[in-house]
Structure formats: C-alpha cells, structure tokens
Write a protein that holds these residues in place. Structure first.
Motif, mmCIF file in Angstrom:
data_model
loop_
_atom_site.group_PDB
_atom_site.id
_atom_site.type_symbol
_atom_site.label_atom_id
_atom_site.label_comp_id
_atom_site.label_asym_id
_atom_site.label_seq_id
_atom_site.Cartn_x
_atom_site.Cartn_y
_atom_site.Cartn_z
ATOM 1 N N GLU A 188 0.820 -1.208 0.000
ATOM 2 C CA GLU A 188 0.000 0.000 0.000
ATOM 3 C C GLU A 188 0.858 1.264 0.000
ATOM 4 O O GLU A 188 0.425 2.316 -0.501
ATOM 5 C CB GLU A 188 -0.919 -0.009 1.226
ATOM 6 C CG GLU A 188 -1.894 1.154 1.304
ATOM 7 C CD GLU A 188 -2.834 1.229 0.109
ATOM 8 O OE1 GLU A 188 -3.222 2.368 -0.250
ATOM 9 O OE2 GLU A 188 -3.169 0.170 -0.456
ATOM 10 N N HIS A 189 2.090 1.170 0.531
ATOM 11 C CA HIS A 189 2.922 2.381 0.611
ATOM 12 C C HIS A 189 3.297 2.916 -0.774
ATOM 13 O O HIS A 189 3.595 4.106 -0.941
ATOM 14 C CB HIS A 189 4.186 2.124 1.449
ATOM 15 C CG HIS A 189 5.161 1.165 0.832
ATOM 16 N ND1 HIS A 189 6.049 1.531 -0.160
ATOM 17 C CD2 HIS A 189 5.388 -0.146 1.080
ATOM 18 C CE1 HIS A 189 6.781 0.482 -0.508
ATOM 19 N NE2 HIS A 189 6.400 -0.555 0.232
ATOM 20 N N GLU A 192 0.438 5.140 -1.565
ATOM 21 C CA GLU A 192 0.488 6.328 -0.709
ATOM 22 C C GLU A 192 1.517 7.311 -1.234
ATOM 23 O O GLU A 192 1.264 8.525 -1.287
ATOM 24 C CB GLU A 192 0.807 5.923 0.721
ATOM 25 C CG GLU A 192 -0.302 5.129 1.402
ATOM 26 C CD GLU A 192 0.085 4.674 2.795
ATOM 27 O OE1 GLU A 192 1.229 4.954 3.216
ATOM 28 O OE2 GLU A 192 -0.751 4.044 3.468
ATOM 29 N N ALA A 193 2.677 6.800 -1.627
ATOM 30 C CA ALA A 193 3.718 7.667 -2.172
ATOM 31 C C ALA A 193 3.260 8.319 -3.476
ATOM 32 O O ALA A 193 3.524 9.508 -3.722
ATOM 33 C CB ALA A 193 4.996 6.860 -2.421
#
Length: 297
Positions: A188-189, A192-193
């Motif tokens: 998921e990061h 997000e980024a």
C-alpha cells in the motif's frame, strides 16, 4: 558422489511414470494426427489412401473452412483481449476502491465460471431468443410499437458477436479473481507515495498496478488463448451447432463435422493439424509480445 547418484536416480524414476503417460497420451496421438492427415479415409475404417498434402491444399480452397478460421481468430484474439482488459479493470476497482459489498460482487462475477458450458449456453439461449428472449422481451416492453425482434443467433452478421459476449461473460470472473489475488499483494505504501506526489488513480493504475500484475496477466493470457479454442467449440456446439449456414462454426466444430459427420476422417484431421499449428504459433507470439522485465516489490 554416491548421494548425488542416488538423488539423480530418484528424480529419474520419479519423473518416469509422468513422462511415459505424457508420451502415450499426448506425444503419440499428436504424431498420429499429423500422420493420418496425409491419408484419405472413410470414417474409422481401415481403408485409406495416401494423398500427401492434398487435404491441406483442399482446405484453403474450402469456403467453410476459411469462415471457420476467421471465426476462430475472432474468438481467440478479440474475445481474449476484451476478457483480459475487463478482468484487469474490474479486479483493480474491487481491490483498490472502497466499494460496499465487495465480496458480493466477487461472488457474482465468479459464478459463471463454475457453471458448465451447457448451462451457460442455455442461459444465453434464453437471453437471445427471438420470441421469448430477455433482450427482445425488454425491447418490446419499452418500445412496443417500434421494436423488431433481433435474431441474435439467427443472423450471420450477429451470431459470432453474440457467442463472443457469452464467452466473455463466462470467463471474466475467473481471471478477475486471479488478478485480485496479485493486486492485493502490492504494498500500500507505493500507492500512498504516488498519491503524495499527486498521481491520479488512472496514473497509479498504469504506473503501479499494471506493471506489478503483468506477469500474472501474461501467464493467464497464454492460458486463455489455448483454452479458448475448446471453450468456443463447446459453446458453439450447444448454442448454434455452427449455424446459421456455418456462420458461427469454429475450426474444432468444422473438424468434428468433417471427421465424424461427413466421414472425411483424414480431411478432419488436417483441420486438427491447422488448429495445433495455429494455437502453437499464437501462443508463441503472445509470449514474445508480452515479454517484459520482471518488476519485484
């Protein structure tokens, strides 16, 4: 040294039964098809005459064969592409978007895949029917004075598209679930980024989701191209039996008709050889065209 030999011996005897079965039930029948396609024979009788490539030269002068070839190309190429694109899009929506009832939609999409081809054909026979079909029924309901019943399975210009839609409906859920499994493992990061950098959902899909799902897409694409020709044969056999006037027949339907209905066994097997070569070449092209560097995360 002794341990290495024992290991090799174990591997050899472990693989031997599978190799023998593959040799007997795959390699030998395939070679036999190529051999028998060079003969002219009546049905399964022992009387046959060697004719060389005569069966193949006749094929490409046969209008019904050419029509079957065109239908097969459409169902194997266009239907496959549409199925894969829709499966990827739906998988992305159900995986990444905050939708209510996600599990319900997953089940609904997957149900067609667990149905037999006969059931799928029966469903679409009820949908496409001239007098009692759902589509024509809705047309008459909303436009009682102007609606004219559409012969989805009786019009030579519509029947292949109608069959293609049925095939897409039947397969899309299976591949969607496979893509969802891969997409759910993407960290998921990364998203997000991307959101922090101002990337839109569309850009996230093409820059993150699609590249990281590509190997699964590539594998399933090759698998579906190969299995598609058998699925098309079954749906056409049950839904239209190649009609009207061979407008919906595929290569396998034509092979079956020639070998077992018209008793032109050698001619039918020549069609089988064309199917084998076409499937092999198409699979190789798909593998080549879709080859990309593997992206790991």
């Amino acid at each position: 040294m002794k341990s290495s030999r024992s290991k090799k011996r174990f591997i050899f005897f472990g693989l031997l039964p599978a190799f023998v079965l593959y040799l007997v039930f795959v390699i030998y029948p395939t070679i036999s098809v190529f051999k028998e396609s060079l003969y002219e024979t009546g049905g399964l009788s022992g009387n046959k005459t060697f004719v060389g490539i005569k069966n193949f030269s006749l094929l490409f002068k046969d209008k019904n064969f050419i029509k079957a070839f065109q239908n097969t190309i459409f169902l194997m190429v266009i239907v496959t592409i549409v199925t894969m694109i829709l499966a990827v899009i739906f998988a992305s929506i159900l995986t990444k978007e905050n939708l209510k009832g996600k599990n319900f939609f997953r089940i609904i999409f997957y149900i067609p895949n667990i149905l037999s081809i006969a059931v799928v054909a029966a469903i679409f026979s009820a949908i496409y029917g001239m007098d009692t079909g759902m589509i024509n029924g809705l047309g008459r309901l909303f436009n009682p004075n102007t609606w004219k019943n559409v012969p989805f399975l009786g019009d030579k210009n519509l029947v292949v598209y109608s069959i293609g839609f049925a095939m897409i409906w039947q397969a899309i859920g299976y591949y969607m679930v496979m893509y969802m499994s891969t997409m759910s493992q993407i960290p998921e990061h990364l998203y997000e980024a991307a959101r922090i950098d101002g990337a839109s959902p569309t850009k996230q899909f093409f820059d993150i989701t699609l590249p990281l799902t590509w190997e699964t897409i590539r594998t399933t694409l090759t698998f579906y191209v190969i299995s598609n020709i058998n699925i098309a044969f079954q749906i056409v056999k049950v839904l239209t039996n190649g009609g009207p006037n061979n407008a919906s027949t595929t290569l396998l339907n034509y092979q079956y008709e020639q070998a077992y209905t018209n008793s032109a066994f050698g001619y039918g097997l020549a069609v089988g050889v064309v199917v084998f070569i076409f499937s092999f070449v198409l699979s190789a092209v798909v593998n080549r065209v879709t080859k990309r560097d593997i992206i790991q995360f």
